[in-house]
Motif scaffolding. Structure first.
Motif, PDB file in Angstrom:
ATOM      1  N   UNK A  99       0.852  -1.183   0.000  1.00 35.06           N
ATOM      2  CA  UNK A  99       0.000   0.000   0.000  1.00 35.06           C
ATOM      3  C   UNK A  99       0.891   1.238   0.000  1.00 35.06           C
ATOM      4  N   UNK A 100       1.583   1.444  -1.120  1.00 29.05           N
ATOM      5  CA  UNK A 100       2.483   2.580  -1.247  1.00 29.05           C
ATOM      6  C   UNK A 100       3.942   2.190  -1.139  1.00 29.05           C
ATOM      7  N   UNK A 101       4.790   3.005  -1.736  1.00 23.26           N
ATOM      8  CA  UNK A 101       6.241   2.800  -1.727  1.00 23.26           C
ATOM      9  C   UNK A 101       6.911   4.127  -1.416  1.00 23.26           C
ATOM     10  N   UNK A 102       7.901   4.102  -0.546  1.00 25.03           N
ATOM     11  CA  UNK A 102       8.657   5.303  -0.231  1.00 25.03           C
ATOM     12  C   UNK A 102      10.145   5.033  -0.325  1.00 25.03           C
ATOM     13  N   UNK A 103      10.861   5.878  -1.043  1.00 27.98           N
ATOM     14  CA  UNK A 103      12.313   5.733  -1.188  1.00 27.98           C
ATOM     15  C   UNK A 103      12.997   6.994  -0.665  1.00 27.98           C
ATOM     16  N   UNK A 104      13.842   6.835   0.339  1.00 27.96           N
ATOM     17  CA  UNK A 104      14.648   7.929   0.853  1.00 27.96           C
ATOM     18  C   UNK A 104      15.991   7.945   0.147  1.00 27.96           C
ATOM     19  N   UNK A 105      16.485   9.128  -0.168  1.00 25.33           N
ATOM     20  CA  UNK A 105      17.775   9.280  -0.844  1.00 25.33           C
ATOM     21  C   UNK A 105      18.709  10.147  -0.005  1.00 25.33           C
ATOM     22  N   UNK A 106      19.914   9.648   0.251  1.00 21.02           N
ATOM     23  CA  UNK A 106      20.947  10.407   0.947  1.00 21.02           C
ATOM     24  C   UNK A 106      22.295  10.039   0.344  1.00 21.02           C
ATOM     25  N   UNK A 107      23.261  10.911   0.540  1.00 20.77           N
ATOM     26  CA  UNK A 107      24.623  10.532   0.176  1.00 20.77           C
ATOM     27  C   UNK A 107      25.217   9.716   1.312  1.00 20.77           C
ATOM     28  N   UNK A 108      26.157   8.838   0.988  1.00 19.45           N
ATOM     29  CA  UNK A 108      26.831   8.062   2.039  1.00 19.45           C
ATOM     30  C   UNK A 108      27.591   8.998   2.968  1.00 19.45           C
ATOM     31  N   UNK A 109      28.058  10.119   2.444  1.00 15.86           N
ATOM     32  CA  UNK A 109      28.777  11.104   3.263  1.00 15.86           C
ATOM     33  C   UNK A 109      27.861  11.659   4.357  1.00 15.86           C
ATOM     34  N   UNK A 110      26.640  11.979   3.990  1.00 16.82           N
ATOM     35  CA  UNK A 110      25.683  12.488   4.971  1.00 16.82           C
ATOM     36  C   UNK A 110      25.358  11.429   6.023  1.00 16.82           C
ATOM     37  N   UNK A 111      25.120  10.213   5.582  1.00 15.06           N
ATOM     38  CA  UNK A 111      24.747   9.143   6.510  1.00 15.06           C
ATOM     39  C   UNK A 111      25.854   8.823   7.509  1.00 15.06           C
ATOM     40  N   UNK A 112      27.092   9.045   7.111  1.00 18.52           N
ATOM     41  CA  UNK A 112      28.225   8.750   7.985  1.00 18.52           C
ATOM     42  C   UNK A 112      28.744   9.978   8.725  1.00 18.52           C
ATOM     43  N   UNK A 113      28.114  11.130   8.511  1.00 19.61           N
ATOM     44  CA  UNK A 113      28.624  12.366   9.089  1.00 19.61           C
ATOM     45  C   UNK A 113      28.456  12.395  10.600  1.00 19.61           C
ATOM     46  N   UNK A 114      29.274  13.206  11.252  1.00 20.15           N
ATOM     47  CA  UNK A 114      29.197  13.344  12.703  1.00 20.15           C
ATOM     48  C   UNK A 114      27.852  13.933  13.119  1.00 20.15           C
ATOM     49  N   UNK A 115      27.329  14.877  12.339  1.00 14.52           N
ATOM     50  CA  UNK A 115      26.054  15.499  12.654  1.00 14.52           C
ATOM     51  C   UNK A 115      24.929  14.472  12.695  1.00 14.52           C
ATOM     52  N   UNK A 116      24.989  13.488  11.800  1.00 14.88           N
ATOM     53  CA  UNK A 116      23.923  12.484  11.700  1.00 14.88           C
ATOM     54  C   UNK A 116      24.242  11.196  12.451  1.00 14.88           C
TER      55      UNK A 116
END
Length: 268
Positions: A99-116
């Motif tokens: 019932x629906x599809x959702x795809x999130x997009x991020x750079x690997x740099x963002x996902x591994x950043x200290x902020x995140x």
């Protein structure tokens, strides 16, 4: 794994695995893997992940949605987002069991950043199941149910309130109200759970369990959180439900969260 979702060392167990995907959803996952591979070639795609009820093994055919996260080598472009939307539409059209599809997009740099590190990093390491590519969790720490994790995952609820109120005021169809009620309810239950997570000392993504655990610490708000959990599973078009969630439970929860855990670090 303990009944609190922890490993023997007290760290949070990764909650999904491909072996738990219900049989009805196996063709959906296979098609998603194929379409992502065909669309986002290795020069663009670092890795892909499933998250939500399907890899947890709790998905219900015709009710549950398909949730995916793509980690790209570079920051996502408008073209990347357009191609992700094409995949979403194709999968949703082809498989009635979702019932629906959702795809999130991020750079690997963002996902591994200290902020995140304690937000998106935690999300990948503990709530996402590897589907394609090298697992970014290998470059992330092990996580415990701490106040820091609580603050950085859900310490920004107050920022969502003006947007929710605007959407509620502009919603004119039952379909619009159902979509809004589902998203708001799920966010409130997850925020309510992470509010009490360090005191309980564990992790769960189950909406019903989250609401009941929350109620142990805030009994006066138990019934409202139960309504939120029920709405997260079965969205409501009733304006009164939206009013309860957005104008009563949400402002109280945002204020209590800030008082207990502080505010999430600001993003650019």
């Amino acid at each position: 794994m303990s009944d609190k979702g922890l490993n023997h060392d007290g760290t949070i167990t990764r909650e999904g695995v491909l072996d738990r995907v219900p049989e009805a959803f196996a063709p959906v996952v296979a098609a998603a893997r194929d379409q992502i591979t065909e669309t986002f070639v290795s020069a663009r795609l670092h890795s892909a992940y499933l998250y939500g009820s399907i890899p947890r093994g709790t998905a219900v055919a015709g009710v549950s949605d398909l949730d995916l996260l793509l980690a790209l080598h570079n920051e996502p472009t408008e073209a990347d987002r357009a191609e992700a939307e094409t995949i979403e539409a194709a999968l949703d059209h082809s498989f009635p069991q979702i019932n629906g599809v959702g795809i999130l997009l991020f750079s690997s740099r963002t996902l591994l950043s200290e902020l995140e590190r304690h937000d998106l990093g935690f999300f990948v390491a503990c709530l996402c199941t590897p589907l394609l590519g090298s697992d970014l969790a290998e470059q992330l720490p092990r996580y415990c149910p701490t106040a820091l994790l609580a603050r950085e995952t859900n310490g920004d609820l107050a920022l969502a309130l003006p947007r929710w109120r605007t959407r509620a005021a502009e919603a004119v169809t039952d379909a619009e109200r159902k979509v809004l009620s589902r998203g708001v309810a799920r966010r409130l239950v997850r925020t309510g759970f992470t509010l009490i997570m360090p005191r309980w000392g564990g992790w769960t993504s189950d909406l019903g369990q989250s609401a009941e655990l929350f109620g142990r610490y805030y009994p006066e708000r138990t019934q409202q959180m139960r309504v939120a959990a029920a709405t997260g599973r079965s969205p409501s078009a009733d304006p009164a439900v939206l009013t309860l969630l957005i104008d009563d439970l949400a402002p109280w929860l945002a204020a209590e969260y800030t008082a207990v855990h502080g505010e999430k670090a600001l993003r650019p």
